[in-house]
Enzyme design. Structure first.
Site: not given
Ligand code: IPM
Ligand code: MN
Length: 371
Positions: A142, A189, A221, A245
């Site tokens: 972000y 991740k 995931d 988010d």
């Protein structure tokens, strides 16, 4: 108690849901003898229209001088489909998060028995769901370097994290886990991203400080799948900005409506409280939006300023409306109540409950006097 609250209505349904929270806070103030001073400020599309910028300086100053911030929603369709727009409403919120160093976004996810039928998940998966997402809020992709090539055909956003940014949000998440079921799941991740490997390293380094908290690690995931498949396994989820988010919107379907979930953003300066839903422009001004996400955010605000009993009263009021079927259109398309009616009902519940408590107290006194 006297508190100064900056109120930012924002865009779309922001003003109408926030008005219900103010109603409820006023009921709390009346019953418990507190004074809340509200300072109304601009941010978002509304601010762009009136001042040319999404976050006027006056709003930042007010926030810095207040005890808490109550915020509605941000976003306007006229900017969403215009990739060339130079100024966007969302920039206001992102800038405010940065200015106030709101590094942790806390999003509790709970389910209500009476709303299980609204969730796309089966009843048995929803039983016992009660977790909190700790989303890092002032770093990552972000806020990383953004680039676009001259010809406009290449673009990049960089995800950068420093150890201290991970430590401060992780510390909060560990502390919450300690007060709860003592389980913390770091979602990352790390099989692909260097920044995720740093998250894992930092959390592993911190884990011995909280030996009573069981830490596990999950790739994002897989986490996206587990939230739907087996959501009651989670207690505290800790994750970086963008994963948080996405996962928090996903998790909101467990509760039955996006309109129900509150959030708190905390950091080094004034904390901010807002529902997790967006500005829902289609419903703006129609008095149909669900105000519970905002009202529950006001309850988190009360907790934050040390009024835990008052916060619980607000939550009881919310539970009472849900159990009684006093709900908005998103929850019951046939028998529903308006946004403002729900605000009135919860404010009324708080006042009535206090009166009844007063009466009960007298009765007891009378009885003991008689005996
Ligand atoms: C949220 C919102 C914001 C975000 C937008 C409005 C910038 O989706 O608070 O979750 O992406 O953080
Ligand atoms: Mn979001």
């Amino acid at each position: 108690m006297e508190k100064k609250i900056t109120v930012i209505n924002g865009d779309g349904i922001g003003p109408e849901v926030t008005a219900q929270s103010v109603k409820v806070l006023d009921a709390v103030a009346g019953v418990y003898g507190h004074t809340f001073h509200y300072d109304y400020c601009l941010m978002g599309a509304d601010a762009i229209d009136q001042t040319g910028e999404p976050l006027p300086r006056a709003t930042i100053d007010s926030c810095l001088q207040s005890d808490a911030i109550l915020f509605g929603a941000i976003g306007h369709p006229k900017y969403d489909n215009d990739p060339s727009a130079k100024v966007r409403p969302e920039q206001g919120l992102l800038q405010l998060r940065k200015e106030l160093q709101l590094f942790a976004n806390i999003r509790p996810v709970t389910t209500h028995n009476s709303l299980h039928h609204l969730s796309p998940l089966k009843e048995k998966q929803l039983r016992g769901v009660d977790f909190i997402i700790f989303r890092e809020l002032t770093g990552g992709i972000y806020f990383g370097k953004k680039e676009k090539s001259e010809d406009g055909n290449t673009a990049s956003d960089t995800c950068t994290y420093q150890r201290f940014e991970i430590e401060r949000v992780a510390q909060l998440a560990f502390q919450y886990a300690r007060q709860r079921r003592k389980k913390l799941t770091l979602v990352d991740k790390a099989n692909v991203l260097e920044s995720s490997r740093l998250w894992r390293k930092v959390v592993q380094d911190m884990s011995p400080i909280y030996p009573d908290v069981k830490v596990d690690y999950m790739f994002v995931d897989n986490a996206a799948m587990q939230i739907i498949l087996y959501p009651s396994q989670f207690d505290v989820i800790l994750t970086e900005n963008m994963f948080g988010d996405i996962l928090s919107d996903e998790a909101s379907v467990l509760s039955g409506s996006l309109g129900l979930l509150p959030s708190a953003s905390v950091g080094n300066l004034t904390a901010l409280f807002e529902p997790i839903h967006g500005s829902y422009p289609q419903a703006a001004g129609r008095d149909v939006a669900n105000p519970l996400g905002s009202i529950l955010s006001a309850a988190m605000l009360l907790d934050h300023v040390g009024l835990a009993n008052e916060a619980n009263q607000v939550r009881e009021g919310v539970n009472w409306t849900l159990k009684s079927g006093f709900v908005t259109l998103d929850i019951d398309p046939v028998n529903n109540y308006s946004t403002s009616a729900i605000g009135d009902l919860i404010a009324g519940f708080i006042t009535r409950h206090a009166e009844q408590q007063g009466k009960t107290g007298h009765n007891q006194l009378n009885q003991s006097t008689i005996i």
